[in-house]
Each structure stands twice: as C-alpha cells, then as structure tokens.
Write an enzyme that holds these catalytic residues in place. Structure first.
Site, PDB file in Angstrom:
ATOM      1  CE1 TYR A   1      -4.488  -1.902   4.746  1.00 15.38           C
ATOM      2  CE2 TYR A   1      -3.301   0.172   4.486  1.00 15.38           C
ATOM      3  CZ  TYR A   1      -3.965  -0.907   3.931  1.00 15.38           C
ATOM      4  OH  TYR A   1      -4.099  -0.998   2.556  1.00 15.38           O
TER       5      TYR A   1
ATOM      6  CB  SER B   1      -0.884  -0.007   1.254  1.00 14.31           C
ATOM      7  OG  SER B   1      -1.502   1.243   1.454  1.00 14.31           O
TER       8      SER B   1
END
Length: 260
Positions: free
Chosen positions: A157, A143
């Site tokens: 995350y 990401s």
C-alpha cells in the site's frame, strides 16, 4: 469557481467511499458522471441516486486492473457523450495481511494491479481525447501514506500510494503543454469500508473523528471547478485529530513529588 455544466466526468471506484461521494459532488456541480467499479449493483445504486437528485449519471462496470477493459469503457463514454473532461481515479484497496511477514506475492500483485496499474490504465485511456481537446483534468486519489509511509499501511500500500505521486508529477511535466493537468489528493484516514479490512479496525469513537468521504469530495470538486489555467498539483488533507500524530499509549500520571 466555475460550474461543470456540459462536462463529462469518469470516476473509477465510484461504487462506494470517496468515489461515490465525488461522483455526487461533481454531478451537483453540473457534470454528467460515469461511475465505474467491479460491483454493478453498487454502481447502479450510485447512478440512480444521482439521477433521483436531479443529476445525470451512468454506470459502467470495470475491473481497473484490466487495461483493455479500461480502454473499452473510456471509448464507450466518448461514443455516448463525445468527450471525457475529468477522470477521478479513486479505485483502491488493501488487504488484512499486509506486513512483510504476512503479505504474499498474490496479494502484492492485486494491490499493485488496482492501486497503481489501474490508475495508469484509466489515465492512458483518457489522454488521447484530452490531448485532442487541449484540456483535461486527472485527479488521482492517493493517501496520506503516499506522502508519509505508515506502518499500518504495509509495504504494498505504501509503495503504490507513493508511486501515484510520481505518476501525477510525470503527467503534469509531460502534458501541461497540452492543457492537461493532474492533481494528486492524499487523504489521511477516511471513514470508509476500507477500515474494516484492517486486522484491527479503529473503535467507533475514533472513526467518528476521521474524515468523511464527502470532505474529500468537496476538495476534488473545488479542484475540478478551477479555471483551466490553474493546476492544483497536490493536496494533503487529514483529520484534525490525526491518529498518525497522536500517541495511542494512555498517558500515565506523573509521580507525586516527594515532600521534603
């Protein structure tokens, strides 16, 4: 670029989003694709769609956080197809309550189990056959938060997506002599179902300006079609209209200049 005819690709997280789009892209390039994930109905939908378009695909349900299950799926693919040339580790998730103030240990363990351990388990399952073949590609979908931690992602995350960079680097350091290469893809915001897991999803007019899963899939296909001598170590890709760079506060008009 080269085609992928005769290649076998395993895509985790293949039932939706980037994984689904990538499975389709690799199948159009000629690969036989196996899609894995927890939702069998969605996996069958994706595989059937690929076959209906003239491609070759199977569905193999999997909870990537289960190391033994990952090994069983990999062994099943090799038993049926004789090889796994490409792994795309695309399974990932986040939770709505993701800040330090709201994230509990169970949610932390879930995120780590899927986003980090799940990638490691699938990778470990394909490495022996890739070493024996002297060739193989592992694409890890991280990401933008893997390169640039963002408050919106939350600690679990951000941490797992950062760790995937180190995992890919370690894979290239240790396995390049065996003909195995890894690429870590770091997309900015992508218009997928994950957006709906946010406490405050972006409004439709902003979603329309984000990346699409097929944009990331095109990048992954391009990496897969590179000659074996080429290792694309990392890709950082974002929307042109990057919300990480844009101040969401409406601009205030400048005060009128005083008339002397």
């Amino acid at each position: 670029m080269i085609g992928l005819g005769g290649k076998v690709a395993w895509v985790t997280g293949g039932g939706s989003g980037i994984g689904e789009a990538t499975a389709g892209a690799l199948a159009r390039a000629g690969a036989h694709v196996v899609v894995s994930g927890r939702r069998q109905v969605e996996l069958e939908r994706v595989a059937q769609g690929i076959r209906a378009a003239g491609g070759s695909a199977d569905a193999a349900p999997l909870d990537v956080a289960d190391a033994d299950a990952a090994l069983r799926v990999a062994d099943g693919i090799r038993a049926a197809r004789g090889r796994i040339d490409i792994l795309v580790a695309s399974a990932g998730l986040n939770v709505p309550n993701r800040s330090f103030a709201t994230l509990d240990t169970a949610a932390w363990d879930t995120i780590v189990g899927v986003n980090l351990s799940g990638v490691m388990y699938a990778t470990a399952a394909v490495l022996p056959a890739m070493r024996a073949a002297g060739d193989g590609l592992v694409v890890i979908v991280s990401s933008w938060a893997g390169r640039h931690a963002v408050k919106l992602g939350g600690p679990a995350y951000n941490a797992t997506k950062h760790a995937l960079l180190a995992l890919g680097q370690s894979l290239n350091m240790e396995e390049c002599a065996n003909g195995i290469r890894a690429c870590v893809v770091m997309p900015g915001e992508v218009a997928t179902d994950l957006l709906n897991q946010r406490a405050a999803p972006p409004p439709p007019e902003e979603v329309a300006r984000l990346l699409r899963p097929e944009d990331v899939a095109r990048m992954i296909r391009a990496v897969a079609e590179m000659p074996a001598r080429v290792c694309v170590n990392e890709i950082l890709i974002s929307p042109t209209w990057n919300r990480n760079f844009i101040d969401p506060t409406p601009a205030r008009p400048e005060p009128a200049a005083a008339i002397p």
